[in-house]
Design an enzyme around this catalytic site. Structure first.
Site, short mmCIF file in Angstrom:
data_model
loop_
_atom_site.label_atom_id
_atom_site.label_comp_id
_atom_site.label_asym_id
_atom_site.label_seq_id
_atom_site.Cartn_x
_atom_site.Cartn_y
_atom_site.Cartn_z
CG ASP A 237 -2.02 -0.94 1.22
OD1 ASP A 237 -2.03 -1.79 0.31
OD2 ASP A 237 -2.88 -0.87 2.11
CG HIS A 291 -3.49 7.39 2.66
ND1 HIS A 291 -3.92 7.27 3.96
CD2 HIS A 291 -3.02 6.17 2.31
CE1 HIS A 291 -3.69 6.02 4.37
NE2 HIS A 291 -3.15 5.33 3.39
CE1 TYR A 328 -4.29 6.75 7.95
CE2 TYR A 328 -6.18 7.62 6.75
CZ TYR A 328 -4.90 7.78 7.24
OH TYR A 328 -4.23 8.95 7.02
CG HIS A 378 2.58 0.04 4.17
ND1 HIS A 378 2.46 -0.87 5.19
CD2 HIS A 378 1.38 0.64 4.05
CE1 HIS A 378 1.21 -0.81 5.66
NE2 HIS A 378 0.54 0.10 4.99
#
Ligand code: ZN
Length: 421
Positions: A237, A291, A328, A378
């Site tokens: 991500d 985001h 999230y 990530h």
């Protein structure tokens, strides 16, 4: 207020489309989900020390002031800080940067919106003011702003703001944009104001920048998948970033693939990286435009976050995104109903963003990995690359097949079919 700002920034973005960055500069990302707050920050680092220092100072000052406002004693996941960027250069010399801050905390009755601009002349090695760029007729600007915002303008504030030397502005080949924060020249209801002045009397010489032609053609790769080998889907991500290519190379070395859930605001600047991701049999998913926490957004803002990203990916890479990973990991039944894409969560969390240590991340991942799991990582941390150098050889040793999210689904389907036959 948010809506207006977002629509304006899309308009600005679309008009910017023809001025692509030629070099891949680095975009820094800070993504945190803490006990009391959520942070999503993106900003460019240009490689110009004087400019980068100013950018980082603004980012860290804003982050600090946000943290100061969060009540420590109350555990509320309601505080959010989001900073997004726009960056373009004109004539390979003038660097234009806009940082847009959105901040909401328990104490604030209304979210804070703030705009910061930098215009830097790389040749002269100095920051520029509006008056360095063009001969501006301020009384015309005043007249027009009064006309445009007649219901909310505060005239004495407008006058004193226009007198300031450090007006917030950026420029393109044929126009200049002035920026005003909420309450700066109007009542807050007007949100951030972006006012475009057409070309008039540029003092500087602007050479047209070349536009890069997109010649990339996406072709899906047919791979042989095994239904008997233990299999995991690997996902990344918050990228792409300067580490993404290295990750793709590592995956390649171990005959592995992954799904990269990317942010729309990075696509154009990492076009070549994303082409490399796709050419090597990996998959792209949507992780919003910049985001923001999706559950907080209006239907229209939500649509923008998702569709703008899909659209940029289609235009830049000729690739259709099917999967969405909510920012999230926040998802509600209401949000699910509004999103017309396959939502992908995870069941192994490597906590790489928090651990930031290759050994520890690898240990956590390898302890939790089992056949059929989807692993969250990530691709914006060097320590995640370090961890992969431990994880991938170990999984190979254990006979694992490492695939994309869609491939894992396909394997599950085939396994079910073979069970039923
Ligand atoms: Zn994320």
């Amino acid at each position: 207020m948010k809506k207006i700002t977002f629509i304006l920034s899309i308009l600005l973005f679309l008009t910017m489309g023809c001025q692509k960055q030629k070099n891949e500069f680095s975009i820094e990302g800070i993504i945190e989900k803490n006990e009391n707050d959520m942070i999503g920050i993106h900003y460019p680092l240009t490689g110009i020390k004087k400019l980068d220092q100013q950018i980082e100072t603004y980012i860290f000052d804003t982050k600090n002031s946000f943290h100061k406002q969060i009540p420590k004693e109350i555990s509320l996941h309601d505080s959010e800080l989001n900073i997004d960027y726009e960056y373009w250069t004109i004539g390979n010399r003038y660097h234009n940067i806009v940082l847009t801050t959105f901040m909401t905390t328990f104490h604030l009755a209304h979210p804070i919106h703030d705009i910061k601009t930098f215009v830097y002349d790389e040749l002269e090695k100095k920051f520029l003011n509006l008056t360095d760029i063009a001969n501006i007729n301020k009384s015309n600007i005043k007249k027009e702003l009064i006309h445009l915002y007649k219901d909310s303008i505060i005239i004495n504030q407008l006058e004193s703001t226009l007198e300031q030397e450090n007006l917030k502005f950026t420029f393109k080949e044929n126009n200049i944009t002035l920026y005003f924060n909420p309450y700066e020249i109007t009542a807050g209801s007007s949100g951030i104001i972006k006012y475009q002045i057409p070309y008039e009397n540029f003092k500087i010489e602007i050479k047209n920048t070349e536009t890069a032609k997109n010649t990339f053609q996406y072709h899906p790769i047919n791979k042989k998948l095994s239904i008997t080998k233990p299999t995991i889907a690997l996902t990344f991500d918050d990228g792409p970033s300067k580490y993404t290519k290295e990750i793709v190379n590592l995956l390649k070395e171990y005959n592995a693939n992954a799904t990269f859930f990317i942010l729309g605001n990075k696509v154009e600047n990492y076009q070549e990286t994303l082409e490399f991701v796709l050419k090597n049999g990996n998959e792209l998913g949507n992780h919003s435009y910049n985001h923001k926490q999706l559950t907080r957004l209006s239907t229209k803002d939500l649509k923008n976050q998702i569709e703008l990203t899909n659209k940029i990916v289609k235009q830049t890479l000729n690739y259709d995104i099917q999967l969405l990973r909510p920012t999230y990991g926040s998802i509600t039944p209401q949000l699910r109903k509004k999103i017309n894409m396959d939502i992908v969560l995870w069941n192994v969390d490597t906590k790489d963003w928090k651990l930031k240590n290759g050994q520890k991340i690898a240990k956590k991942a390898l302890t939790d990995i089992e056949d059929g799991k989807t692993v969250l990582m990530h691709d914006i941390y060097k320590t995640t690359v370090d961890a992969l150098k431990i994880i991938l050889p170990e999984l190979k040793k254990q006979g694992y097949q490492v695939v994309t999210v869609s491939e894992l689904k396909e394997i599950e389907k085939l396994r079910n079919e073979s069970k039923n036959n």
